[in-house]
Design an enzyme around this catalytic site. Sequence first.
Site, PDB file in Angstrom:
ATOM      1  N   GLY B  51       0.931  -1.160  -0.214  1.00  0.00           N
ATOM      2  CA  GLY B  51       0.260   0.056   0.012  1.00  0.00           C
ATOM      3  C   GLY B  51       0.978   1.128   0.029  1.00  0.00           C
ATOM      4  N   CYS B  52       0.390   2.323  -0.052  1.00  0.00           N
ATOM      5  CA  CYS B  52       1.365   3.552  -0.061  1.00  0.00           C
ATOM      6  C   CYS B  52       2.116   3.762   1.338  1.00  0.00           C
ATOM      7  CB  CYS B  52       0.616   4.718  -0.320  1.00  0.00           C
ATOM      8  SG  CYS B  52       1.666   6.231  -0.449  1.00  0.00           S
ATOM      9  N   GLN B  53       1.342   3.315   2.755  1.00  0.00           N
ATOM     10  CA  GLN B  53       1.826   3.464   3.847  1.00  0.00           C
ATOM     11  C   GLN B  53       1.917   2.240   4.628  1.00  0.00           C
ATOM     12  OE1 GLN B  53      -0.096   6.704   5.821  1.00  0.00           O
ATOM     13  NE2 GLN B  53      -0.212   8.014   4.069  1.00  0.00           N
TER      14      GLN B  53
END
Lengths: 408, 139
Positions: B51-53
Site C-alpha cells: 500500500g502507500c503506507q
Amino acid sequence: MSKVINTENIRKQFPILNQKINNYPLIYFDNGATTQKPLSVINSISDFYKNTNANIHRGVHTLSRKATEEFELARKTITNHFNIKNDQQLIFTAGTTDSINMVAQSLASNYLQAGDEIILSAYEHHSNILPWQLWAEQNNGKLKVIPLAENETLDYAAFEKLISEKTKLIAVAHVSNTLGVITDIEKIKAVAQKHKIPVLVDGAQSAPHMQIDLQKLNVDFFVCSAHKIYAPTGIGLLYLSEKWLNELSVSKVGGGTIKTVTFEKTEYAEGALRFEAGTPDIAGAIGFAEAIRFIDEIGMQNIFEHEHELVQYTQQQLSQIPEVIMYGKSEHKAGVISFNVKNAHPFDVGTLLDKYGIAVRTGHHCTQPLMQCLNIQGTIRISFAVYNTKSEIDFFIEKLKKSIKMLL
Amino acid sequence: MSIEEIEQEIIEEFEFFGEDWEAKYEHLIDLGKALPLIKEEQKTEEAIIKGCQSRVWLNSELIDGKMMFTADSDAIITKGMVALMIRVLSNQKPEDIVKAELKFLDKIGLKEHLSPTRANGLVSMINRMKKEALSQVKI
Ligand SMILES: Cc1ncc(COP(=O)(O)O)c(C=O)c1O
C-alpha cells in the site's frame, strides 16, 4: 495567544473550516500539504471569470487590457510582499516542482557540465531531489548531501567539507516540510559566496510561515507554491537574481515569450515574459495576489508569532506523553511538527485521528531519503496555519491520548 | 461454514456496537492483535502487498481443496481488516472465493477502508486473494 491575531474573525473567512467530519468539528492540521482559501481569494477568482476574463499581453480590446493590468498588478503585489527589487525577477510558474524543474533544465543546457556536483540537504523534498538526480544520471553528475546534526538540524560544519571545485549549485529547503526545522541560509550563503557557487532555496514551507525579504536573503533562485499560502493550486513563483534573469537560458518556449519570430530565428522577449511560455494561469495569479493581500493585512510577523506559539505549545504538550517520539525539536521551527507513537504505525494513528475529525498527514511526506536517515517508515505530521487555535490543539492532544490507549 | 454464513456472523458481531465507532475500532484492533503471527521468513518480497503506507504480507496454500491464507501487516488497524478477510476467505474452496462479493464490509461500516485512496493495501490484498484462488480453479 498572540493578541494581534483574532482567530475567530479569521476563521469566518474560511467557510470550509465550518464543517463536521464523522460528527466532530473539522480540525485541519495538514496545512503543509495545502492551506485552505479565504473568501477574498475564492471571490477574486470567480470575479475575474465573471467580469474580466480575456487573454493577456496580446489584445487591444478593453477586456484584454484590463486582464493584462490585473495580471501585472498581481506580479507587483507579490513582488512587494517578497521585497523583490524588480518585478521582472518574479516569474509565474505552476509551483515549486515546476520552478525547480525549469531551473534544472535551464542550468543543464548551458551551465552544468558532465561530472559536476550539486549539494542538497538530507531533508529535501523529492521535488528538490529528482530534477537534479535526473540531470546527474544523464550527465555523470554527482549529488552530495548535507547530513543531519543533533535535533535534526543540518550539520553546517560537514557542509563546507562537501565543497569541491566541481560544485556548481547548492539547492536547499528553507524549511523542512517534514520536520519544520528552519535552514540557516546565512551559513549556507557564507560558504557559497566564498566559493562563488549559486544557491537555490526551496521556499515551499517558508513562504507560508515567515516574512521573506528576497533582497536581504540575496540568493540566486527562490521558489515556492501559492497553494500553501492561502492561494489556489496550479500557480507558484520562480525568483531569479538579476544576474540569472539575464543569464538563465529558457527551458520552455512558445507563445508569449517572444519579440519576433521567423521560421529561421526568434528574438525573445526580455524579463519575466521570456520564461512564461503559453497562456499563464491568469486567474491563479490574481488569486495568488489576493492571498498575499490577506496575509499582509494580518502581517506576516504576526502570523509567524501565532504559529510559533502553537508549535511551542504543541511540542510542550506532546513531550508530556511518554509514548511520543518527536523529531526536529529545534527552537528554530516554522509551523510543522513531526512525531511517532512508540510501537504504533503512523497510519493507525492517522486513521483514528481522522475518525475524530482531525486531518493530519502520515507517511514519508515525500522525503524518503530523510526517513532512511532517521531509520523510520514515516511520521505523523501536524502543520499549522493562521486559523488554527490552542483549543484545537487541546482537543487533538486529548484524542491522541485516547488513540494511543486504543492502539497499545 | 460458507463464506456468506461467516459474513453474517461478523455482521451480527459488529451490530452490537451500533453507532459507537470507538468500540468498533477497539474490536478491530483486538482482532488485529489476535491474528496468529506469521513467521519472519514468510515476510518475503513476493508475499508483500504494497500500500502507500502500511504493508501487508500474504501467503496461501491449497490443502484438501481449500485455500488456506496467512497474513500480517505492520499497521494494526490494517491487520484487523486482514484478520476479517482471513476469517471470511480462508479454509474455503477456490471457486467460492473467486465469486465472493464481500458485502459485509459495507454492512459493518468499514467499507471506507476499501477506497482506493486509503493507501493501506487492502484492495490489493483482496484482489491478490482472489487471484491466488483463481489460479487454483484453473488447475
Ligand atoms: C519543501 C517542499 N518542496 C517542494 C514541494 C512541492 O510543492 P508542489 O507540489 O506545490 O510543487 C513541497 C510540497 O509539498 C514542499 O513542502
